[in-house]
Design a protein around this motif. Structure first.
Motif, PDB file in Angstrom:
ATOM      1  N   LEU A   1       0.842  -1.213   0.000  1.00 23.04           N
ATOM      2  CA  LEU A   1       0.000   0.000   0.000  1.00 23.04           C
ATOM      3  C   LEU A   1       0.873   1.256   0.000  1.00 23.04           C
ATOM      4  O   LEU A   1       0.561   2.254  -0.663  1.00 23.04           O
ATOM      5  N   SER A   2       1.995   1.210   0.719  1.00 22.08           N
ATOM      6  CA  SER A   2       2.911   2.355   0.748  1.00 22.08           C
ATOM      7  C   SER A   2       3.495   2.594  -0.647  1.00 22.08           C
ATOM      8  O   SER A   2       3.515   3.729  -1.128  1.00 22.08           O
TER       9      SER A   2
ATOM     10  N   LYS B   1       0.841   4.008  -2.949  1.00 20.45           N
ATOM     11  CA  LYS B   1       0.547   5.433  -2.719  1.00 20.45           C
ATOM     12  C   LYS B   1       1.690   6.313  -3.228  1.00 20.45           C
ATOM     13  O   LYS B   1       1.468   7.377  -3.798  1.00 20.45           O
TER      14      LYS B   1
ATOM     15  N   HIS C   1       1.361   6.349  -6.924  1.00 24.80           N
ATOM     16  CA  HIS C   1       0.161   7.133  -7.297  1.00 24.80           C
ATOM     17  C   HIS C   1       0.457   8.634  -7.209  1.00 24.80           C
ATOM     18  O   HIS C   1      -0.042   9.426  -7.994  1.00 24.80           O
TER      19      HIS C   1
ATOM     20  N   SER D   1       6.144   8.202   2.520  1.00 28.14           N
ATOM     21  CA  SER D   1       4.962   7.569   3.119  1.00 28.14           C
ATOM     22  C   SER D   1       5.280   7.248   4.570  1.00 28.14           C
ATOM     23  O   SER D   1       6.436   7.022   4.927  1.00 28.14           O
TER      24      SER D   1
ATOM     25  N   LEU E   1       2.619  11.114   2.769  1.00 30.24           N
ATOM     26  CA  LEU E   1       1.424  10.305   2.498  1.00 30.24           C
ATOM     27  C   LEU E   1       1.146   9.364   3.666  1.00 30.24           C
ATOM     28  O   LEU E   1       2.020   8.573   4.040  1.00 30.24           O
TER      29      LEU E   1
ATOM     30  N   VAL F   1      -0.476   6.127   5.481  1.00 28.88           N
ATOM     31  CA  VAL F   1      -0.804   4.760   5.033  1.00 28.88           C
ATOM     32  C   VAL F   1      -1.558   4.041   6.146  1.00 28.88           C
ATOM     33  O   VAL F   1      -1.036   3.880   7.246  1.00 28.88           O
TER      34      VAL F   1
ATOM     35  N   CYS G   1      -8.449   0.130   4.984  1.00 23.96           N
ATOM     36  CA  CYS G   1      -8.228   0.294   3.539  1.00 23.96           C
ATOM     37  C   CYS G   1      -9.439  -0.279   2.767  1.00 23.96           C
ATOM     38  O   CYS G   1      -9.869  -1.402   3.026  1.00 23.96           O
TER      39      CYS G   1
ATOM     40  N   THR H   1      -9.238  -1.290  -3.133  1.00 29.01           N
ATOM     41  CA  THR H   1      -7.768  -1.204  -3.121  1.00 29.01           C
ATOM     42  C   THR H   1      -7.166  -2.518  -2.643  1.00 29.01           C
ATOM     43  O   THR H   1      -6.134  -2.974  -3.145  1.00 29.01           O
TER      44      THR H   1
END
Ligand SMILES: NC(=O)c1ccc[n+]([C@@H]2O[C@H](COP(=O)([O-])OP(=O)(O)OC[C@H]3O[C@@H](n4cnc5c(N)ncnc54)[C@H](OP(=O)(O)O)[C@@H]3O)[C@@H](O)[C@H]2O)c1
Length: 334
Positions: free
Chosen positions: A137-138, A141, A144, A244, A269, A271, A276, A280
């Motif tokens: 996820l980190s 992101k 992204h 992140s 960012l 996390v 979540c 995702t």
């Protein structure tokens, strides 16, 4: 009703916390749509907090921790899952105030359950577990937000930990030049095997001057520790760099100024793997099983029994002494 072994944490009147492995029955489990026979769980830092009485994680005892579980659906009241499906559950309330994955069975709401994608075994899904999912996820992101391998080096802090080690491996596989920040000088070979090009000590990463900015080095930072190391990382991001933040093993405090943000346009960012969204989650589990799959998963994991978890590993992770990921075998009884 089937019986199973479970880690059981009790609270004494003096607010000390005792752990043992006990036998429980499926009828003891909370209500929920999906009953899962757990094959494997995994150890995360939060599990050790839950097992040692941290009320920010677990309010009521007795309790079975375990924020991760992978296993086979034994019964489902939801049309989304069938008996025999291989599934994984990470986060939400599992192992916090809902009986968790350090047990032969869990029963949870269908909204928490992910069907295991093709390409990954139950055991490997728990080598990732919440830590690996959080690493993914980190990275997701950071990318992204615009991070790309050609922009420069990426620092991973707490690099031998669960989140850190998987992050090093995923980033290096995606073509990033990864610098691993670690307090374990003995872990250089381990980190280089995962793909780190250089390792730095915690001291190297903690600025003691009060300067608001330092020379910009990092295109990206994947921080797992917080505190002064994250504060220093923000000062050493390049112009437009991205960081992140997911963890607090060093400290939940973050001392910074606005200068990295207003003079270098950096992004910080947040996390969160717990809440979540499912959309995702499905994307990330598919990446972990396919495009981002780490070929050498076995080199960063140790497999243990519930008994070893109880007697050794819950304390070890609290002392920051676990290297890589720990997978826990959970077996139902006849
Ligand atoms: N936001 C979320 O959704 C989410 C999800 C998962 C985890 N987390 C958090 O992320 C953090 C890491 O989790 P994890 O499962 O990777 O834990 P872990 O396996 O215990 O790894 C943490 C690593 O941090 C380093 N470390 C330990 N104590 C430190 C200290 N005092 N100062 C600086 N570094 C220290 C150690 O690595 P080195 O020896 O290599 O430095 C340790 O192995 C935890 O705070 C956890 O609660 C958050």
């Amino acid at each position: 009703m089937p019986h199973f072994n479970a880690l059981w944490v009790t609270e004494t009147p003096e607010k000390t916390y005792q752990r043992q492995i006990i036998q429980r029955s499926v009828s003891d489990l909370p209500a929920g749509d999906v009953l899962i026979r757990v094959s494997y769980s995994s150890l995360n830092y939060k599990d050790a907090l839950s097992a040692s009485g941290n009320k920010g994680v677990t309010r009521n005892y007795p309790h079975t921790p375990g924020i991760d579980a992978a296993g086979i659906v034994e019964h489902s009241d939801s049309p989304a899952f069938q008996t025999g499906d291989a599934v994984v559950v990470t986060g939400f309330d599992l192992g916090m105030n809902t009986a968790g994955g350090f047990a032969g069975y869990i029963r949870v709401p269908a909204a928490w359950v992910v069907k295991l994608p093709a390409g990954i075994s139950l055991r490997d899904s728990m080598v990732y577990g919440t830590a690996g999912f959080t690493a993914a996820l980190s990275v997701f992101k950071l990318e992204h937000a615009g991070l790309r391998p050609e922009q420069g080096e990426v620092l991973v802090t707490g690099a031998t930990g669960g989140v850190g080690s998987i992050a090093v491996a995923i980033l290096s596989q995606l073509g990033y030049r990864v610098v691993a920040g670690s307090g374990k000088s003995s872990a250089q070979d381990f980190l280089k095997q995962l793909g780190a090009t250089e390792t730095l000590s915690r001291e190297d990463l903690q600025d003691e001057s009060n300067k608001p900015l330092l020379k910009g080095r990092w295109a990206g930072v994947l921080d797992t520790v917080g505190g002064k190391i994250l504060g220093t990382a923000l000062k050493t991001l390049q112009y437009g760099g991205k960081a992140s933040c997911c963890g607090l093993v060093a400290s939940p405090e973050l001392q910074t100024t606005v200068f990295p943000f207003i003079l270098r346009g950096v992004d910080l960012l947040g996390v969160d793997s717990v809440e979540c969204p499912m959309e995702t989650r499905l994307i990330l589990w598919d990446k972990l099983a396919n495009d981002w799959k780490i070929p050498s998963l076995d080199t960063l994991m140790t497999e243990i029994s519930l008994e070893e978890l109880e007697s050794v590993y819950l304390d070890k992770i609290l002392r920051g002494q676990v290297q890589g990921r720990v997978v826990v075998r959970c077996e139902a009884l006849a």
